[in-house]
Write an enzyme that holds these catalytic residues in place. Structure first.
Site, PDB file in Angstrom:
ATOM      1  CB  SER A  82       5.839   2.096 -10.153  1.00 22.61           C
ATOM      2  OG  SER A  82       6.874   2.163  -9.053  1.00 22.61           O
ATOM      3  CE  LYS A  85       8.968  -0.958 -11.967  1.00 23.52           C
ATOM      4  NZ  LYS A  85       8.035  -0.211 -12.163  1.00 23.52           N
ATOM      5  CB  SER A 141       8.237   6.785 -10.682  1.00 25.40           C
ATOM      6  OG  SER A 141       7.627   4.912  -9.743  1.00 25.40           O
ATOM      7  CB  SER A 189       3.908  -0.953 -12.476  1.00 24.67           C
ATOM      8  OG  SER A 189       5.229  -1.784 -12.148  1.00 24.67           O
TER       9      SER A 189
END
Length: 261
Positions: A69, A124, A67, A226
């Protein structure tokens, strides 16, 4: 059934076939007799699977960015390597830490098992360490009462050919880029009643949390796009997979190959 478990089952199965062939069957075969099918398609793969299992479980694991994010640091389609031993040696499959090494630091890019659904791996950036007070109000990140300074950078041109404001952010020893549009408004609300939710306080302007012991607060670099700890809570230590550190391939852009911050 996850890939680590499948690999472990294959390792055990081919290992048993290899042992039977090496200590029993091979001694009974006549010289020049072709290997039986279970040796050709089973036992002979054992050394390869053993090497792959060892590398993936204890040294490095490949991961594909699914993705946006973590844009602009990581793009969709980046193939990255994850260091499996930086944060301690863990037993494969059950992910239990058996040897303590380093602890995650602010600014690290970390892969972990998504607390809401541990069958999924997320990536992350580490923002909050155990005991930290993390506040995110009106799109300003604060750690232990101190605002994290942002330096304006050149706008980022996304895949849709539109520009997004970009800033340089310093977390610990790591300076990295984030995307943040201060003009947009979006409420921050929990998507589930996560463990230790009582450590967080939500209002119309954002959220404030105290990170519990043995947990970490994670955020994506693409701050307005996100789903992270602001929405689903903290990452426990037992969910950690490893530290991401290298882009080894991207089909769309070979220039992206290399290390990143």
């Amino acid at each position: 059934m996850n890939f680590a478990l499948i690999l472990f089952v294959l390792l055990v199965a081919t290992g048993l076939l290899w042992l039977v062939d090496h200590f029993i069957s091979r001694k009974r075969r006549q010289p020049g007799t072709p290997n039986p099918w279970w040796v050709e398609y089973g036992a002979s793969f054992f050394p390869v699977i053993l090497v792959v299992f060892f590398l993936r479980s204890f040294l490095v694991e490949p991961y594909k960015i699914p993705s946006g994010s973590m844009v602009p640091t990581l793009h969709v389609g980046d193939f990255i390597l994850v260091n499996k031993y930086t944060y301690g040696i863990r037993l494969p499959v059950i992910n239990k830490k058996v040897i303590e090494l380093n602890a995650p630091q602010r600014g690290d890019v970390m892969v972990f098992r998504y607390p809401v659904n541990p069958s999924l791996d997320y990536i992350k950036r580490v923002v909050g360490l155990p005991g930290d007070k993390i506040a995110y109000f009106n799109k300003q990140l604060m750690i232990n009462g101190k605002p994290v300074p942002l330096d304006k950078d050149q706008p980022y041109l996304g895949a849709g050919l539109f520009y997004t404001p970009r800033y340089q952010e310093q977390l610990g020893a790591v300076k990295h880029s984030i995307l943040l549009d201060r003009e947009t408004e979006a409420p921050i609300l929990p998507i589930t009643r996560f463990p230790h939710i009582e450590n967080c306080h939500y209002n119309a302007n954002g959220v404030e949390c105290v990170v519990p012991p043995g947990h970490y607060f994670m955020m994506g670099d693409n701050r307005d796009n996100s789903q992270d700890s602001r929405y689903w809570g903290f990452v426990p230590d037992e969910n950690i997979v490893g530290r991401a550190f290298f882009i080894w391939f991207n089909f769309s852009d070979l220039k992206r190959i290399g290390s990143f911050k």
